[in-house]
Design an enzyme around this catalytic site. Structure first.
Site, short mmCIF file in Angstrom:
data_model
loop_
_atom_site.label_atom_id
_atom_site.label_comp_id
_atom_site.label_asym_id
_atom_site.label_seq_id
_atom_site.Cartn_x
_atom_site.Cartn_y
_atom_site.Cartn_z
N ASN A 7 24.58 29.74 8.99
CA ASN A 7 23.16 29.60 9.34
C ASN A 7 22.76 28.13 9.15
OD1 ASN A 7 20.39 29.64 9.45
ND2 ASN A 7 20.12 31.18 7.83
N ARG A 84 23.93 32.35 13.11
CA ARG A 84 22.51 32.59 13.31
C ARG A 84 21.95 31.44 14.16
NH1 ARG A 84 17.53 30.82 9.92
NH2 ARG A 84 15.93 32.17 10.78
N HIS A 173 12.83 35.51 12.86
CA HIS A 173 13.13 36.49 11.81
C HIS A 173 13.56 37.85 12.39
CE1 HIS A 173 10.08 34.20 9.11
NE2 HIS A 173 11.28 33.72 8.93
N ARG A 232 3.55 25.65 6.90
CA ARG A 232 3.09 25.80 8.29
C ARG A 232 1.70 26.43 8.32
NH1 ARG A 232 8.42 28.87 10.43
NH2 ARG A 232 9.49 28.16 8.57
N GLU A 376 19.96 39.37 6.07
CA GLU A 376 20.25 38.92 7.44
C GLU A 376 21.74 38.70 7.65
OE1 GLU A 376 17.16 36.19 6.32
OE2 GLU A 376 16.63 35.95 8.42
#
Ligand code: AMP
Length: 389
Positions: A7, A84, A173, A232, A376
């Site tokens: 990832n 990923r 996600h 964010r 994940e």
């Protein structure tokens, strides 16, 4: 089957080597500060101590070389590699085996996630060169959201602009939300039909999942939209961008950096992007930190209702990721705001810490409330097994 999951972030490269059948994790780690001074690799092996290996990491390719070097000492054969990819856009409505063509697609859609996709594509190159006999699979974080109905994913912009620039809600996600659905469905013995999945980490998004189908999500064209996150801003009036450029003299890149890296919990609290620091300061009476927590839960509760609307109701909600799994305060704040809908949690159950899926529903609640640790890497490894196994 042993799968290496990789990832690549903008300045990091996480890896995990696991067995898909037993879920045993042989080793995992993170190459941090790639391209920045002070780079290092945090590495951990099953039953061992966490090690910090200081080394030069000028780019992701070199980081990947180090990872292979470290893993070669383990004596575990790698049978497949899962990557990923943050943005798969229209090219990856599902996971795909890497070929020259599909690798080209990772780069083709990279302008929608330039900091991540190019890095992962370079890592894929390195993996193919290093282990040519081992197959690679792209698992896009946006793939699950390609199921979202047009009424929810289309933006009300001119059709020619939307078509030319491939603008739509892609979300992120997706792999985590897919895992959360799977774990929730299993835990509730298939009694869940309308799930609001809440991935609340430093990046945060919600997903409306009805009988396994993705109906809507809170992130948009990019992972900036929706909830307030660590750094964010989440949803703001889009005209703010033009206003800042016109009146404030900011360039597009400066506004991009401001909204992605200098906003969110960090900006409101004025202290940190980390919910732990904010909770600590809020407890000590800091007004800005209290406001940051209130805004976080306000927006989360509001968007949970938006997700529920996409399914015309919900029977289960699941908290996941760093904040969702660990912060009893944030969970309680969010559920308190949903009290008018009859959602309740049990304070005692909410305060228990565990790595297991757990039910924190309060007595008489209209909706089942769960905490579901996400995984994940396992989900990516499962896709690798499906496509290569
Ligand atoms: P993630 O991106 O899923 O790794 O989540 C990272 C975020 O989870 C951190 O920035 C923290 O804000 C939050 N977090 C982790 N542990 C806790 C905790 N015990 N209490 C509150 N927040 C936490």
């Amino acid at each position: 089957m042993n799968v290496l999951v990789i990832n690549a972030g903008s300045s990091s490269l996480k890896y995990q080597l696991l067995n898909v059948e037993t879920r045993e994790v042989y080793a995992k780690g993170n190459c941090e500060r790639i391209g920045i001074d002070g780079a290092f690799i945090g590495h951990e092996e099953m039953g061992g101590e966490k090690q910090k290996l200081v080394c030069e990491l000028p780019n992701h390719k070199v980081a990947a070389e180090h990872v292979f070097e470290i893993l070669s000492k383990l004596d575990v054969k790698i049978d497949g590699i899962g990557h990923r990819v943050v943005q798969g856009a229209w090219r990856f409505p599902e996971s795909k085996v890497v070929t020259d063509e599909t690798l080209g697609w990772v780069r083709e859609v990279a302008p929608l996630a330039p900091l991540h996709n190019y890095a992962e594509a370079d890592v894929i190159d390195e993996c193919r060169a290093r282990l040519p006999e081992v197959g690679n699979v792209v698992v896009a974080d946006s793939a699950f959201h390609m199921q979202i109905p047009e009424v929810a994913h289309r933006y009300a912009l001119p059709r020619d602009v939307v078509d030319k620039f491939h603008i739509r809600k892609y979300g992120a996600h997706g792999t985590s939300h897919r895992y959360i659905w799977r774990a929730t469905d299993h835990f509730t013995n298939h009694e869940t039909h309308k799930l609001v999945s809440c991935h609340l980490g430093s990046g945060a998004s919600l997903c409306a999942i009805q009988d396994g189908h993705d109906m809507d999500t809170t992130m948009g064209l990019t992972p900036l939209d929706g909830l307030i996150m660590g750094t964010r801003c989440g949803t703001i009036d889009p005209a703010t961008v033009c206003y800042l450029e016109r009146e404030g003299g900011y360039t597009a890149d400066e506004v991009d950096t401001m909204m992605n890296k200098q906003s969110g919990l960090l900006a409101v609290s004025g202290v940190s992007s980390d919910s732990r620091d904010i909770e600590e300061k809020a407890d000590a009476g800091d007004a800005n930190c209290k406001l940051a927590l209130e805004m976080f839960s306000y927006r989360a509760a509001q968007l949970i209702c938006e997700m529920a609307q996409a399914m015309e109701g919900f029977d289960t909600m699941a908290f996941s990721a760093g904040i969702g799994e660990n912060s009893a305060t944030n969970r309680a704040n969010i559920v308190r705001r949903l009290g008018w809908l009859g959602v309740k949690i049990d304070d005692e159950k909410n305060s228990v810490r565990s790595d297991e899926v757990r039910d924190i529903t309060g007595e008489g609640s209209s909706v089942r409330v769960l905490v579901v640790p996400t995984d994940e890497e396992y989900m990516i490894a499962l896709d690798v097994k499906d496509l290569l196994g």
